[in-house]
Design a protein around this motif. Sequence first.
Motif, short mmCIF file in Angstrom:
data_model
loop_
_atom_site.label_atom_id
_atom_site.label_comp_id
_atom_site.label_asym_id
_atom_site.label_seq_id
_atom_site.Cartn_x
_atom_site.Cartn_y
_atom_site.Cartn_z
N LEU A 300 1.56 3.19 -9.48
CA LEU A 300 0.74 2.13 -8.78
C LEU A 300 1.42 0.42 -9.49
O LEU A 300 1.63 0.39 -10.78
CB LEU A 300 -0.67 1.90 -9.35
CG LEU A 300 -1.66 0.64 -9.17
CD1 LEU A 300 -2.12 0.60 -7.56
CD2 LEU A 300 -2.75 0.75 -10.03
N ASP A 325 5.44 4.62 -0.47
CA ASP A 325 4.24 4.81 -0.50
C ASP A 325 3.70 4.59 -1.70
O ASP A 325 2.67 4.93 -2.20
CB ASP A 325 3.74 6.31 -0.20
CG ASP A 325 4.59 7.31 -0.80
OD1 ASP A 325 5.73 6.87 -1.55
OD2 ASP A 325 4.70 8.39 -0.70
N LYS A 327 1.46 2.44 -4.32
CA LYS A 327 0.06 1.76 -4.26
C LYS A 327 0.24 0.49 -4.93
O LYS A 327 0.81 0.35 -6.15
CB LYS A 327 -0.91 2.78 -5.10
CG LYS A 327 -0.91 4.17 -4.03
CD LYS A 327 -1.82 4.96 -4.59
CE LYS A 327 -2.22 6.26 -3.67
NZ LYS A 327 -2.86 7.21 -4.27
N THR A 328 -0.43 -0.47 -4.41
CA THR A 328 -0.47 -1.78 -5.01
C THR A 328 -1.94 -2.46 -5.17
O THR A 328 -2.96 -2.01 -4.32
CB THR A 328 0.27 -2.91 -4.11
OG1 THR A 328 0.31 -2.33 -3.10
CG2 THR A 328 1.47 -3.18 -4.86
N GLN A 350 -5.09 -3.77 -1.14
CA GLN A 350 -6.12 -4.23 -2.11
C GLN A 350 -6.02 -5.56 -2.87
O GLN A 350 -4.87 -5.87 -3.30
CB GLN A 350 -6.26 -3.03 -3.27
CG GLN A 350 -6.56 -1.73 -2.39
CD GLN A 350 -8.01 -1.77 -1.93
OE1 GLN A 350 -8.90 -2.66 -2.35
NE2 GLN A 350 -8.22 -0.76 -1.01
N VAL A 368 -7.86 3.33 -6.33
CA VAL A 368 -6.49 3.28 -5.44
C VAL A 368 -5.55 4.28 -5.71
O VAL A 368 -5.04 5.10 -4.87
CB VAL A 368 -5.91 1.89 -5.72
CG1 VAL A 368 -4.49 1.71 -4.88
CG2 VAL A 368 -6.63 0.52 -5.14
N GLU A 371 -6.64 7.44 -3.97
CA GLU A 371 -6.55 7.54 -2.23
C GLU A 371 -5.62 8.42 -1.99
O GLU A 371 -4.45 8.31 -2.43
CB GLU A 371 -6.50 6.02 -1.92
CG GLU A 371 -7.84 5.44 -1.46
CD GLU A 371 -7.65 3.91 -1.22
OE1 GLU A 371 -6.35 3.44 -1.20
OE2 GLU A 371 -8.70 3.11 -1.22
N ILE A 373 -2.95 9.03 0.77
CA ILE A 373 -1.98 8.16 1.74
C ILE A 373 -1.87 8.56 3.01
O ILE A 373 -1.58 9.72 3.24
CB ILE A 373 -0.69 7.56 0.92
CG1 ILE A 373 -0.74 7.39 -0.35
CG2 ILE A 373 0.04 6.57 1.78
CD1 ILE A 373 0.76 7.12 -1.07
#
Length: 373
Positions: A300, A325, A327-328, A350, A368, A371, A373
Amino acid sequence: MEAVGQLAGGIAHDFNNILTAIMSSGELLKMKIGSGNPLKTYVEYIMDASNRGASLVKKLLAFSRKEAFYPVTANLNEIIEGIGPLIKKIVPEDIDIHITPSHEVLTVMADRSLIEQVIINLVANSRDAMPSGGVISIGTGIMKLDDTFTGTHADLSRGEYAVVTVSDTGAGMDERTRERIFEPFFTTKEVGKGTGLGLSSAYGIIKQHNGGIHAHSTAGIGTTMTILLPLVHAAGEVTETEEAALPPGGNETILLVEDDPIVRGVTQSLLKEFGYTVIVAADGADAITLFAENKDKIRLALLDMIMPRMNGKEAYEFMKKMAPDIKTIFMSGYAEDILKTRSIIEDGLQYISKPVSPVELLTMVRKVLDEEI
Ligand SMILES: Nc1ncnc2c1ncn2[C@@H]1O[C@H](COP(=O)(O)OP(=O)(O)OP(=O)(O)O)[C@@H](O)[C@H]1O
Ligand SMILES: [Mg+2]
C-alpha cells in the motif's frame, strides 16, 4: 470577507499538518502509558485541545469554502429528522424543541455532516439568545425563486429550493447586529463565550452547496434563520457513511510519502505501533525510487497530495506502471487539492482528509489492504 477567507484557508492548510502530528502523538502516548498512569490527565488535555483546534480549523476552512466537501443526493427531511438527538445534547431543558419536517421528499445535493454542523450552529445561537428558556422550531418546505424574485435571496439562481427554517423566541437582534452576523469573528458574546465563527462557517458551507442563508430578526421577539438549498429531482440513492470502529493492525509493508517531517514521523510511528512495516519517502520523486527498489514488498502507498518535486498523484501514476494493482490512499487537508487532482475522486481512489485522526487512518488502511482487486 474574501481576503479573510484566503488568509484563513492558507493558515488552515499548515495547521492541519500541525494538528495531525499532535493528535497522533497524543494517541500514541495514551496507548503507551496505560490507564492507571497519573500522566493520563495531561494526555487528555492534549487530545481535548487538539480536537478543539481541529474544530476551529474546520470552521475557518468552511468559511473560506476550502473544507473537504462530499455532497451526495440526500433527503433533507431525513437529515432534519435525524438531528433531534444532537440538538438535545446542547440545549437545556427549559427550551422546547419542535422539529416539523414537511411531508415531501426534499432531494438535495448535500454533505450531511456539514449541513448538520450548520443546523447545530444555528441552534446553539438560539439557545444562547434564550438564557431563561423559550422555544426553538425547526421546519422545512419548498420555495420557488422565479425571474421576478427580488427578495433576500436575490443572489441565488432561479429555480426550486428546499428550505429549512430555525426560529427562536429569544432576544433577537437590532439591524446593526444583523448586518454583520456572517462576518468571521463577529460576536456580541463575552470573551471566551463566542468565537464569532458559527454563522460565518454556516454561510461558507451553504454557499458551497450553492444555496443561501438569511436572518430575519426582531429585537425582543426572536429570530428566524432561513436556509435554501437547490432541489434536485433525481431519485438517487442516499449514501451514508459508517461510524469508525476500533481498527485492527497488520503486518504488511506500507510506503508512506509525506513532505512534512513531523507528520511523516508520527504517522510512521503509528503504523509501526500497529504492526506494519513502513518505508518512508519525503516527496514523490523519492517515493518512486523507493518503490522501484521495494515493489515486491509494498502492499500500500499512503500519499500526501501536494508535495515538492512531484505530487502524490503523479507519483501514483509512475507506481501504477511498475505495479498495476498497487493500493493507495491519498491524504490532504484541502478541498482545492482534490479539485486540482479531481481525477482522484473520478478514478474512485481512496482519499482521507487532514487532520487525519489515527483511528480513521488505521481503519482505512486496513479496509484498503483487505479489499479484493
Ligand atoms: N438566534 C440568534 N438570536 C440573537 N442573536 C443572534 C442569533 N444568532 C446569531 N446572533 C448574533 O450573531 C452573532 C454571531 O453569531 P455566530 O454564531 O457567528 O458567533 P457566536 O455565536 O458569537 O460565536 P460561536 O458561534 O463561534 O461560538 C452572535 O454573537 C449574536 O450576536
Ligand atoms: Mg454561534
